[in-house]
Design a protein around this motif. Structure first.
Motif, PDB file in Angstrom:
ATOM      1  N   TYR A  43    -101.530 -45.564 -12.291  1.00 34.19           N
ATOM      2  CA  TYR A  43    -102.683 -44.659 -12.310  1.00 34.19           C
ATOM      3  C   TYR A  43    -102.822 -43.939 -10.978  1.00 34.19           C
ATOM      4  O   TYR A  43    -102.997 -42.727 -10.920  1.00 34.19           O
ATOM      5  N   TRP A  44    -102.685 -44.694  -9.880  1.00 32.99           N
ATOM      6  CA  TRP A  44    -102.789 -44.107  -8.541  1.00 32.99           C
ATOM      7  C   TRP A  44    -101.682 -43.090  -8.307  1.00 32.99           C
ATOM      8  O   TRP A  44    -101.913 -42.010  -7.773  1.00 32.99           O
ATOM      9  N   ARG A  45    -100.478 -43.428  -8.739  1.00 30.18           N
ATOM     10  CA  ARG A  45     -99.349 -42.527  -8.538  1.00 30.18           C
ATOM     11  C   ARG A  45     -99.521 -41.233  -9.347  1.00 30.18           C
ATOM     12  O   ARG A  45     -99.236 -40.145  -8.858  1.00 30.18           O
ATOM     13  N   ALA A  46     -99.995 -41.373 -10.604  1.00 35.70           N
ATOM     14  CA  ALA A  46    -100.232 -40.187 -11.435  1.00 35.70           C
ATOM     15  C   ALA A  46    -101.341 -39.329 -10.831  1.00 35.70           C
ATOM     16  O   ALA A  46    -101.238 -38.105 -10.804  1.00 35.70           O
ATOM     17  N   LEU A  47    -102.400 -39.967 -10.345  1.00 36.33           N
ATOM     18  CA  LEU A  47    -103.502 -39.244  -9.721  1.00 36.33           C
ATOM     19  C   LEU A  47    -103.020 -38.521  -8.474  1.00 36.33           C
ATOM     20  O   LEU A  47    -103.325 -37.346  -8.264  1.00 36.33           O
ATOM     21  N   ARG A  48    -102.226 -39.213  -7.672  1.00 35.75           N
ATOM     22  CA  ARG A  48    -101.682 -38.624  -6.448  1.00 35.75           C
ATOM     23  C   ARG A  48    -100.740 -37.467  -6.767  1.00 35.75           C
ATOM     24  O   ARG A  48    -100.745 -36.437  -6.105  1.00 35.75           O
ATOM     25  N   SER A  49     -99.933 -37.632  -7.813  1.00 40.21           N
ATOM     26  CA  SER A  49     -99.005 -36.588  -8.222  1.00 40.21           C
ATOM     27  C   SER A  49     -99.741 -35.348  -8.713  1.00 40.21           C
ATOM     28  O   SER A  49     -99.378 -34.228  -8.374  1.00 40.21           O
ATOM     29  N   SER A  50    -100.800 -35.549  -9.500  1.00 39.60           N
ATOM     30  CA  SER A  50    -101.548 -34.389 -10.006  1.00 39.60           C
ATOM     31  C   SER A  50    -102.287 -33.688  -8.875  1.00 39.60           C
ATOM     32  O   SER A  50    -102.401 -32.468  -8.859  1.00 39.60           O
ATOM     33  N   THR A  51    -102.765 -34.439  -7.882  1.00 39.51           N
ATOM     34  CA  THR A  51    -103.414 -33.829  -6.726  1.00 39.51           C
ATOM     35  C   THR A  51    -102.424 -33.030  -5.904  1.00 39.51           C
ATOM     36  O   THR A  51    -102.708 -31.917  -5.476  1.00 39.51           O
ATOM     37  N   THR A  52    -101.205 -33.566  -5.729  1.00 37.19           N
ATOM     38  CA  THR A  52    -100.147 -32.861  -5.003  1.00 37.19           C
ATOM     39  C   THR A  52     -99.754 -31.592  -5.750  1.00 37.19           C
ATOM     40  O   THR A  52     -99.570 -30.540  -5.139  1.00 37.19           O
ATOM     41  N   ASP A  53     -99.659 -31.657  -7.079  1.00 37.87           N
ATOM     42  CA  ASP A  53     -99.333 -30.477  -7.882  1.00 37.87           C
ATOM     43  C   ASP A  53    -100.407 -29.414  -7.749  1.00 37.87           C
ATOM     44  O   ASP A  53    -100.114 -28.227  -7.660  1.00 37.87           O
ATOM     45  N   ASP A  54    -101.701 -29.833  -7.741  1.00 38.68           N
ATOM     46  CA  ASP A  54    -102.817 -28.880  -7.594  1.00 38.68           C
ATOM     47  C   ASP A  54    -102.754 -28.177  -6.244  1.00 38.68           C
ATOM     48  O   ASP A  54    -102.965 -26.973  -6.146  1.00 38.68           O
ATOM     49  N   VAL A  55    -102.458 -28.943  -5.185  1.00 42.63           N
ATOM     50  CA  VAL A  55    -102.382 -28.382  -3.829  1.00 42.63           C
ATOM     51  C   VAL A  55    -101.205 -27.396  -3.768  1.00 42.63           C
ATOM     52  O   VAL A  55    -101.323 -26.311  -3.197  1.00 42.63           O
ATOM     53  N   MET A  87    -100.383 -59.153 -12.681  1.00 41.61           N
ATOM     54  CA  MET A  87     -99.233 -58.255 -12.547  1.00 41.61           C
ATOM     55  C   MET A  87     -99.437 -56.996 -13.388  1.00 41.61           C
ATOM     56  O   MET A  87     -99.144 -55.879 -12.944  1.00 41.61           O
ATOM     57  N   PHE A  88     -99.942 -57.169 -14.621  1.00 44.73           N
ATOM     58  CA  PHE A  88    -100.174 -56.013 -15.481  1.00 44.73           C
ATOM     59  C   PHE A  88    -101.259 -55.100 -14.903  1.00 44.73           C
ATOM     60  O   PHE A  88    -101.111 -53.880 -14.905  1.00 44.73           O
ATOM     61  N   ILE A  89    -102.322 -55.692 -14.390  1.00 46.31           N
ATOM     62  CA  ILE A  89    -103.395 -54.885 -13.780  1.00 46.31           C
ATOM     63  C   ILE A  89    -102.857 -54.143 -12.561  1.00 46.31           C
ATOM     64  O   ILE A  89    -103.124 -52.949 -12.379  1.00 46.31           O
ATOM     65  N   GLY A  90    -102.082 -54.837 -11.730  1.00 49.74           N
ATOM     66  CA  GLY A  90    -101.496 -54.189 -10.554  1.00 49.74           C
ATOM     67  C   GLY A  90    -100.556 -53.065 -10.921  1.00 49.74           C
ATOM     68  O   GLY A  90    -100.571 -51.991 -10.310  1.00 49.74           O
ATOM     69  N   ALA A  91     -99.710 -53.284 -11.942  1.00 50.00           N
ATOM     70  CA  ALA A  91     -98.777 -52.242 -12.374  1.00 50.00           C
ATOM     71  C   ALA A  91     -99.540 -51.041 -12.930  1.00 50.00           C
ATOM     72  O   ALA A  91     -99.197 -49.888 -12.653  1.00 50.00           O
ATOM     73  N   TYR A  92    -100.585 -51.305 -13.711  1.00 49.98           N
ATOM     74  CA  TYR A  92    -101.392 -50.204 -14.265  1.00 49.98           C
ATOM     75  C   TYR A  92    -102.086 -49.430 -13.142  1.00 49.98           C
ATOM     76  O   TYR A  92    -102.072 -48.207 -13.130  1.00 49.98           O
ATOM     77  N   ALA A  93    -102.665 -50.168 -12.188  1.00 50.11           N
ATOM     78  CA  ALA A  93    -103.359 -49.513 -11.068  1.00 50.11           C
ATOM     79  C   ALA A  93    -102.387 -48.662 -10.252  1.00 50.11           C
ATOM     80  O   ALA A  93    -102.717 -47.528  -9.868  1.00 50.11           O
ATOM     81  N   GLN A  94    -101.186 -49.176 -10.007  1.00 47.97           N
ATOM     82  CA  GLN A  94    -100.191 -48.414  -9.248  1.00 47.97           C
ATOM     83  C   GLN A  94     -99.787 -47.161 -10.013  1.00 47.97           C
ATOM     84  O   GLN A  94     -99.678 -46.088  -9.441  1.00 47.97           O
TER      85      GLN A  94
END
Length: 156
Positions: free
Chosen positions: A138-150, A129-136
């Motif tokens: 991380y993915w959300r932050a990465l996706r958010s920063s990519t959206t901000d860059d675009v 559960m902790f690994i899944g929460a961390y991965a989610q």
């Protein structure tokens, strides 16, 4: 929560509520994965009664609290509805949660209670559960920063 002050009792009451929840799960047997798996296989419907009882108590509490109080007692926040869009993330998250629940026979709250009653092998599920929460996250932050860059590139 800008502009509102939490009561100094906020965190202690949260912990006490968690302890009561954990004891309730342990006493009802819902902290044992085999009980949950029996429910999912339509062999034991005890979980249905535990969840139904919890839903009734929660419904009454919310109806009474929102009917007689204008603000939440511990946070002084106004009662409002928090509406979440029904989107792909809700469906994917629900599917992942359901598959994890079905495979392990335990949901996050019951997993902690299960450790409390000595079911130490469930720690593998807690680690997952902790690994899944961390991965989610991380993915959300990465996706958010990519959206901000675009967005920045498009507005330049």
């Amino acid at each position: 929560m800008s502009g509102t002050h939490r009561s100094p009792l906020f965190m202690p009451i949260i912990y006490v509520g968690g302890l009561i929840f954990g004891f309730g799960l342990a006493i009802s047997g819902m902290a044992r994965p085999e009980v949950v798996l029996d429910f999912l296989q339509f062999e034991d419907f005890g979980l249905l009664f535990v969840m139904g009882g919890a839903a009734i108590v929660t419904g009454i509490t919310f109806a009474v609290a929102t009917g007689y109080l204008d603000r939440a007692p511990l946070t002084a926040s106004e009662y409002t509805r928090r509406v979440k869009e029904f989107d792909r993330n809700v469906v994917v998250g629900g599917a992942i949660f359901g598959v994890g629940w079905g495979l392990s026979g335990i949901c996050p709250g019951a997993a902690y209670a299960s450790v409390g009653i000595g079911n130490y092998p469930i720690l593998w599920a807690v680690v997952g559960m902790f690994i899944g929460a961390y991965a989610q996250g991380y993915w959300r932050a990465l996706r958010s920063s990519t959206t901000d860059d675009v967005t920045e590139t498009a507005s330049s």
